[in-house]
Scaffold this active site. Sequence first.
Site, PDB file in Angstrom:
ATOM      1  N   ASP A 154       5.450   1.441  -1.210  1.00 27.56           N
ATOM      2  CA  ASP A 154       5.354   0.895  -0.005  1.00 27.56           C
ATOM      3  C   ASP A 154       4.810  -0.760  -0.176  1.00 27.56           C
ATOM      4  O   ASP A 154       3.931  -0.846   0.355  1.00 27.56           O
ATOM      5  CB  ASP A 154       4.511   1.559   1.022  1.00 27.56           C
ATOM      6  N   GLU A 179       7.835   9.058   8.417  1.00 30.27           N
ATOM      7  CA  GLU A 179       6.636   8.469   9.516  1.00 30.27           C
ATOM      8  C   GLU A 179       6.828   9.122  10.726  1.00 30.27           C
ATOM      9  O   GLU A 179       6.553   8.382  11.884  1.00 30.27           O
ATOM     10  CB  GLU A 179       6.470   7.121   9.102  1.00 30.27           C
ATOM     11  N   GLU A 186       1.745  -7.250   5.044  1.00 29.80           N
ATOM     12  CA  GLU A 186       0.926  -6.158   5.273  1.00 29.80           C
ATOM     13  C   GLU A 186      -0.231  -5.728   4.233  1.00 29.80           C
ATOM     14  O   GLU A 186      -1.171  -5.326   4.509  1.00 29.80           O
ATOM     15  CB  GLU A 186       1.735  -4.870   5.509  1.00 29.80           C
TER      16      GLU A 186
HETATM   17  C1  BDP Z   1       4.894   0.762   6.170  1.00 31.50           C
HETATM   18  C2  BDP Z   1       4.225   0.078   7.326  1.00 31.50           C
HETATM   19  C3  BDP Z   1       4.805   0.725   8.827  1.00 31.50           C
HETATM   20  C4  BDP Z   1       6.356   0.558   8.543  1.00 31.50           C
HETATM   21  C5  BDP Z   1       6.795   1.478   7.484  1.00 31.50           C
HETATM   22  C6  BDP Z   1       8.346   1.093   7.277  1.00 31.50           C
HETATM   23  O1  BDP Z   1       2.876   0.498   7.175  1.00 31.50           O
HETATM   24  O2  BDP Z   1       4.263   0.252   9.877  1.00 31.50           O
HETATM   25  O3  BDP Z   1       6.857   1.473   9.809  1.00 31.50           O
HETATM   26  O4  BDP Z   1       6.370   0.769   6.479  1.00 31.50           O
HETATM   27  O5  BDP Z   1       8.944   0.516   6.459  1.00 31.50           O
HETATM   28  O6  BDP Z   1       4.560  -0.310   5.305  1.00 31.50           O
HETATM   29  O7  BDP Z   1       9.148   1.817   8.005  1.00 31.50           O
END
Ligand code: BDP
Length: 680
Positions: free
Chosen positions: A354, A280, A382
């Site tokens: 996730d 990401e 989340e």
């Molecule tokens: C996702 C989230 C994000 C986090 C990412 C992570 O949307 O904000 O940074 O995981 O775990 O669930 O690095």
Amino acid sequence: MKHSDKPAEEGYELWLRYVPIEDEALLATYRTRITSLVCVSDSPTLKVAQAELLRGIKGLLGVSIPLTDTIQPGAVVFGHPDLAPPTLGDEGYIIKRLNEAIVIAGNTDIGVLYGVFHFLRLLQTHQPLDNVHIESAPKLKYRILNHWDNLDGTIERGYAGFSFWDWHKLPDYLAPRYTEYARAVTSIGINGAALTNVNANALSLTPQYLRKAAALADLFRPYGIRVYLSARFSAPLEIAGLKTADPLDAGVIAWWQAKAQEIYQIIPDFGGFIVKANSEGQPGPHDYYRSHSDGANLLANALAPFGGIVIWRAFVYASENPEDRTKQAYDDLVPQDGLFAANVLLQVKNGPLDFQPREPYHPIFGAMSHTSLMLEVQMAQEYLGLATHMVYMAPLFKETLDAETCDGPVAKTVLGMAGVANTGSDRNWCGHPFGAANWYTFGRLAWDYTLSSEAIADEWLRMTFSNDTPFVQKATGMMLTSREAPVNYMTPLGLHHIMARSHHYGPGPWVTGGRPDWTSLYYHQADSEGIGFNRTPSGSNAVSQYCSPYREQLAHLDTCPENLLLWFHHVAWRHVLKSGRTLWDELCFKYNEGVTQVRRMQADWDSLAEYVDAARFEHVRALLAIQEKEARWWRDACLLYFQTFSKQPIPADYEQPAASLEYYMNLQHYFVPGIPEQRF
Ligand code: BDP
């Protein structure tokens, strides 16, 4: 409905309320069993233990008992090392009767402190002390809270206010909340806190910020809590002006070694780094054509002389990679099994995507026997209604812990557990009055993953609200249902990642455009034939990452567990499920079932007014009403959208959608909590 006349509570005391025991007979027994305290040493940790015992006993029994040097009948003796069997290790404890006294002993002071909290829990939950004999040691070595807190005070995916780390005033001002935090954390056996967001800011490794972290580490030390920091892989570029962060570059290696030395001078028991790399948009070793193990070992070698560890996150995937996102971490990391340094732990989310309401277990578990693994779960909701929905996560966590991998249950393949914290500056810490149950559960399961969801709910409810049996029974039932409800009203039958874009608040099965692996269409693949992601050998073959016979079980439509059906299969709308309903009818059934479950939770809660103070009762009641409204929103929006593919009616005996699909698709939400506008 008649409210109770109990005094209003804010939830700040969490499960450590120590309210007076009302049962006269029990109170009398406890008062004869507990008449003095004998503390064997006055180390900082035992001072904490002593203060906690005095506070707990005063609150629960209404008496101030004396501290003495001699063991008399009724004495509670703590810190007595001779009585702790070596098998209890460094953190375990024993609580037992010794003649007319009660002994709480451990091999270390911190073991004693854990024992003291357990002893107080016995009183809080009204357990008999007559034949007490408890020996307990943690099943997992690392039990770490992961705070996704930013230095600017925002919290990524935080729904309970802002960060309570007051970086601006640290190190000089230590807010009282830090001590309350330490008590809560230690009371459930958590032994580490990663203070900063995995989407890291390199500034946290500057001397200025290290001194601030050190002040927290000093405060946490007597509680057995080690501080960890997230490390930004490109920190040498950003805070030291190096030209590269290449893990094999001599200058970079020297920089991290010097940084480690500097950290340990300030924080002698620093736990280590947590790193999100090449995921990401975060920098990482792939930027230099190096592997994850090259990157992890760079930091691990720097920390090793000081006893620190590197927690390297396995949440890695890239939009440039055309492969099924759920396969990418395994593909990248499993070939590196055995290449990670001994002080690296690979931290793996419970599922391969996730933190969805339901996922299969992550196939990395059981597939990397030469690498130390940690299980990562998310208490922050989340994908589970932010902090507004009541969702008790013990069943979710246990589903993963108990899952059978090629190498035994997940719990047996890991050295530790990390939990993404759901805490914030809200007075009650977690936003929803039931949110703290998930924080509590995380600690209890990391200590002992064999505890049942029911047992954990039972003790948390007794300590948080009331020991009244009708209350505990009904509220436990609510909590146990509360995990499956959002699965049903959000993502039944193995659906996943169909929430609104970016802030993830509410349904968004129509989300498309931008990088495909952040859209909903990528995951549900609905068309006129059916719905679901084909991960069998005729599709992405993600099933191949699981070992036989689970792999084959998942690969066949008839043997794949129905609660994961659309995760692994693209299924025809007309396909008939075990219930006898077609897939479309089953979807309608499940979405409605989710709404019904919330309504049952509402009715159950309404019947409990007499047991809970009106403030907390009404707070929960209002949030349940929001949850019911949002459950309908999810149901109506998803069914209307999927109906454009199935072309079938929503059976007439169900409630029909309250608005049009267009209405739901056009809803806009601004300033949803949890996405920092200024990240860096
Ligand atoms: C996702 C989230 C994000 C986090 C990412 C992570 O949307 O904000 O940074 O995981 O775990 O669930 O690095």
